[in-house]
Design an enzyme around this catalytic site. Sequence first.
Site, PDB file in Angstrom:
ATOM      1  N   LYS A   1     -13.953   3.634   6.654  1.00 38.51           N
ATOM      2  CA  LYS A   1     -12.790   4.027   5.920  1.00 38.51           C
ATOM      3  C   LYS A   1     -11.841   3.056   5.618  1.00 38.51           C
ATOM      4  CE  LYS A   1     -15.636   7.469   5.475  1.00 38.51           C
ATOM      5  NZ  LYS A   1     -16.374   7.548   4.324  1.00 38.51           N
TER       6      LYS A   1
ATOM      7  N   GLU B   1      -3.020   7.500   8.411  1.00 36.36           N
ATOM      8  CA  GLU B   1      -2.523   7.866   6.882  1.00 36.36           C
ATOM      9  C   GLU B   1      -1.307   9.031   7.136  1.00 36.36           C
ATOM     10  OE1 GLU B   1      -6.646   7.467   4.132  1.00 36.36           O
ATOM     11  OE2 GLU B   1      -5.683   9.552   4.767  1.00 36.36           O
TER      12      GLU B   1
ATOM     13  N   HIS C   1     -11.493  21.528   7.137  1.00 33.72           N
ATOM     14  CA  HIS C   1     -11.872  20.355   6.257  1.00 33.72           C
ATOM     15  C   HIS C   1     -13.540  20.392   5.893  1.00 33.72           C
ATOM     16  CE1 HIS C   1      -8.457  18.332   8.029  1.00 33.72           C
ATOM     17  NE2 HIS C   1      -8.787  18.716   9.295  1.00 33.72           N
TER      18      HIS C   1
ATOM     19  N   ARG D   1     -23.539   9.011  -2.105  1.00 29.18           N
ATOM     20  CA  ARG D   1     -24.685   9.914  -1.996  1.00 29.18           C
ATOM     21  C   ARG D   1     -24.399  11.094  -3.084  1.00 29.18           C
ATOM     22  NH1 ARG D   1     -21.826  13.902   0.380  1.00 29.18           N
ATOM     23  NH2 ARG D   1     -20.490  13.327   1.878  1.00 29.18           N
TER      24      ARG D   1
END
Lengths: 506, 168
Positions: A122, A204, A239, A296
Amino acid sequence: MFSPAGMFSKVLIANRGEIACRIARTLREMKVRSVAVCSEADRGAMHTRVSDEVRVIGPAEPRVSYLNVDALIAAAKASGAQAIHPGYGFLAENTAFASAVEDAGLTFIGPAPEQVRAMGDKRAARALAIEAGLPVVPGAEGGDGAALAREADRIGFPVIVKAALGGGGKGMRIVEDRGALDEALASAMRVAASAFGDGAVYLEKRLAHARHIEVQVAGDGTGEAIHLFERECSLQRRHQKVIEETPSPAVDEPLRARLTEAAVALARAIRYRGLGTVEFLLAPDGAFYFLEMNTRLQVEHPVTESITGLDLVQLQLEVAASGRLACRQADVTRRGHAIEARVYAEDPARNFLPQAGTAVKVRWPAAPDLRVDAGIESGDAVPVHYDPILAKVIVAGETRAEALERLVRALDESVVHGVTTNLPFLRALARAREVERGTIDTEWIERDFLAGFAALASAPAPELALAAAALGELFGLNGAPQGKAGRQRQSNVFAALGRWRHPGLD
Amino acid sequence: MRSEWRDGDRVRMVEVAAEGGGRYRVTVDGAPFGVTAARLADGRLSLTTDQGVTIAELTAAGARRFVRLGTLDFVLDRETGGAGGRKARGPRAPGGGLESPMPGVVTRVMVAVGELVEKGQPLVALEAMKMEHVIRAPRDGRIRSVAATAGQMVNGGVPLVEMDEETG
């Protein structure tokens, strides 16, 4: 080996459940033979019934079956498949698998292995997004604990600590203030090391009331890329996406143009090959930030298919076989609104605990603007070893309001008995006023909806339900004798069919 | 006929008395009402009360009953009753066992027989559908027995650990 059009003649599906069934359907549509793989726990499972061939690849545990690279490649070789479709989950975003498939002389239906790797890390993905000119969430990619703490002070709390090799919310920690940071960093590094084999984490800034908007893209691997509009997936619990839709009620035309342009810019910059999804967070002020890219087919791809009329699995196969995109941006149009709800084997009345067992009775509604992608039929086992997704209910309408009304009806008419599912939760969600208004964000379910739902779910069942259960005992509707009679009937049918069998075929 | 049903956190008592002609007197938690019931095909019952006719759809899975009334689904568990009957799920009264809350695979056993544990201490971890669920001590106490072993597959409601109350 290839059909005249250059398409594969046989493809192995390295997955199970609803997505394996979904992929098998397109293969059949394209007259490509499908090879299903299954673990010993999945013998006879729906995905094996809807494919042309089946290979048992190992015991129940995913590690030795659906995640077993050698067994999958051996199965593909033995069956004569020229390509492998990984579906989602399992090995879909595993660089080693993508490489192993190509090293074996087979085609991986997905991006190039180095693209899987780049987007799987990431921090690397953030760096590529910055390079391509995309806005990213204020954050910090590297350094040790002390460096990350300094960065956290700079961007301001609350922050989110994420595992570099995580994604989809796995290994995430929200840190409210400086005092909790050191402990959170240490814990996140430990979790990341054990779950992803690499303790690297990044930070973040946590954006309040943000919405999850993602853009479907497709690239030909040479720098040409198109988008298939956005999807909104803000209805999440822990999530985990629950309901997704397209178009997003929060995106107007100018914003759509900017979002899709950014997503396509990233796909072009990395010469992306195949189907991918660029995820963004949309802040209440209209600013958006790159989150990550999924390399994907997504669980929620059917809503995009619904509004564009495209078959995304077919698109993947065409790019993989020919290295070309079968459609240009100008050919991609959209119409109406589509919503998907995910049916999970989990008990919404008991903290969403996973459920397993036998789906004794499964019944889906049918309507002109309704599609159900299911991985189970009546009588199928729901094993404990795998992802709890059972099916997806997808509706379409000319307008969002029409689609939502259809979703309510479709969920009401969906029946899964034998295994407890989240259907009551989905039905309540689809009726919520905030959902109707579209005033939702990624934390809305947990912040504003769950408590009220829990009260609803813990209400006593009506007396008539108790009366039905008790009368059912009296009438012998308690399973055993009925099941036996059913099996008896079935075996008689086969015995009767046996008489008509050709003597030479046994 | 009397039966007991687990409905979420509560146990509901139902008594059914046949009155002839398909009529029944049903008493739920002490409140009686009349129902005319007829068995239809495919696990369905037609139930007529003074409120009108309702079609109930019943599916049995072990002791569990899935009851659909109109478009609403309810899940009820038949309690076997008596001394061996399971009266509650999850942490029991002192002296009782700790049961698996769901079918799954035991991934970790974190205590041994005779060990003193504190309230909230993790005892056993179960994994199902890629989610881990940790069973914690409901109170301070001593581990009387451990039935779980790592790697073992268990059904829901299976006792995994038994605890004694710590007396000194």
